[in-house]
Design a protein around this motif. Structure first.
Motif, PDB file in Angstrom:
ATOM      1  N   ASP A  10       0.868  -1.184   0.000  1.00  0.00           N
ATOM      2  CA  ASP A  10       0.000   0.000   0.000  1.00  0.00           C
ATOM      3  C   ASP A  10       0.897   1.223   0.000  1.00  0.00           C
ATOM      4  N   ASP A  11       0.579   2.207  -0.845  1.00  0.00           N
ATOM      5  CA  ASP A  11       1.437   3.390  -0.918  1.00  0.00           C
ATOM      6  C   ASP A  11       1.218   4.357   0.238  1.00  0.00           C
ATOM      7  N   PHE A  15      -2.216   3.185   6.180  1.00  0.00           N
ATOM      8  CA  PHE A  15      -2.926   1.946   5.865  1.00  0.00           C
ATOM      9  C   PHE A  15      -1.975   0.745   5.921  1.00  0.00           C
ATOM     10  N   ARG A  16      -0.808   0.894   5.293  1.00  0.00           N
ATOM     11  CA  ARG A  16       0.134  -0.218   5.231  1.00  0.00           C
ATOM     12  C   ARG A  16       0.564  -0.651   6.635  1.00  0.00           C
ATOM     13  N   ASP A  37       4.742   0.391  -3.389  1.00  0.00           N
ATOM     14  CA  ASP A  37       4.155   0.512  -4.729  1.00  0.00           C
ATOM     15  C   ASP A  37       4.175  -0.850  -5.407  1.00  0.00           C
ATOM     16  N   GLY A  38       3.605  -0.909  -6.595  1.00  0.00           N
ATOM     17  CA  GLY A  38       3.477  -2.188  -7.277  1.00  0.00           C
ATOM     18  C   GLY A  38       4.799  -2.823  -7.654  1.00  0.00           C
ATOM     19  N   ASP A  56      -3.019  -3.015  -2.354  1.00  0.00           N
ATOM     20  CA  ASP A  56      -3.786  -1.809  -2.666  1.00  0.00           C
ATOM     21  C   ASP A  56      -3.934  -1.729  -4.185  1.00  0.00           C
ATOM     22  N   ILE A  57      -5.136  -1.456  -4.648  1.00  0.00           N
ATOM     23  CA  ILE A  57      -5.403  -1.495  -6.085  1.00  0.00           C
ATOM     24  C   ILE A  57      -4.878  -0.256  -6.817  1.00  0.00           C
ATOM     25  N   ARG A  58      -4.850   0.870  -6.122  1.00  0.00           N
ATOM     26  CA  ARG A  58      -4.424   2.120  -6.751  1.00  0.00           C
ATOM     27  C   ARG A  58      -3.132   2.607  -6.098  1.00  0.00           C
ATOM     28  N   MET A  59      -2.029   2.449  -6.823  1.00  0.00           N
ATOM     29  CA  MET A  59      -0.729   2.903  -6.339  1.00  0.00           C
ATOM     30  C   MET A  59       0.016   3.587  -7.470  1.00  0.00           C
TER      31      MET A  59
END
Length: 219
Positions: A10-11, A15-16, A37-38, A56-59
């Protein structure tokens, strides 16, 4: 006790760190790494060989969809994606890329732990709204793929019946009641059909059932 190895990607630090702290506090879970990040998620998944990646889907840079596809291609790790909204189109792309399910990022602590355990054990985590969207997408794209239909010939009649029930979103216990067999028998059928069709989990089985034409929207 065998510890479940989890990588958290997670960026957002808050949260991470929060997810890692919750999961790491469980007796049966070990958080083996974190990624911001991914690209880092891919590298660490290959290096650390976790059982599950919480993604996380959006990074930035490399997003969760791309990372999910690469991790599923290069490792045996299950991927559970995180999103802010259940209507996020990225969720459907991640499921097609191999993710086993999704969670909203405001998930409760107990639900997070339960979801990670379920997915690591081979279950899928699909909300009804997501299943509907996947089906609608298949219908919108038109004719079932003949190559997939041909692969159904490798299944027994009972395995085909089981696949139909999976496509309806039924649990193993519900399938057992529907087919009047034991839950153990259902688990065996599910394991066999996933192996024969080369599918990772139930999430992919749902998509296969509709894309092959075995299941029909509205039926």
């Amino acid at each position: 006790m065998t510890l479940m190895r989890v990588l958290v990607a997670d960026d957002q630090d808050l949260f991470r760190g929060g997810f890692a702290m919750i999961l790491g506090a469980q007796d049966d879970i070990s958080v083996v790494g974190e990624a911001a990040d991914g690209a880092e998620a891919i590298a660490k998944a290959v290096e650390l060989e976790p059982d599950l990646v919480l993604m996380d889907i959006r990074m930035p840079h490399v997003d969760g969809v791309t990372a999910t596809a690469e991790i599923c291609r290069r490792t045996s790790a299950k991927v559970l994606v995180l999103t802010m909204y259940d209507i996020d189109d990225y969720v459907y792309e991640a499921l097609r890329a191999g993710a086993s399910g999704f969670l909203l990022k405001d998930v409760r602590r107990d639900d997070l732990v339960r979801a990670v355990r379920l997915v690591a054990a081979g279950e899928s985590l699909l909300a009804p709204s997501v299943t509907r969207r996947l089906i609608e997408d298949v219908v919108r794209r038109g004719t079932p793929r003949p190559t997939l239909r041909a692969r159904l010939g490798t299944l027994t009649e009972r395995e085909i019946d089981t696949l139909r029930q999976i496509a309806r979103g039924l649990s193993n216990a519900e399938i057992a009641a529907e087919l009047v067999v034991s839950e153990h028998t259902v688990k065996t059928h599910v394991s066999n059909l996933l192996t024969k069709l080369g599918l990772r989990d139930r999430a992919q089985a749902v998509m296969f059932a509709y894309e092959s034409g075995l299941a029909v929207a509205g039926s």
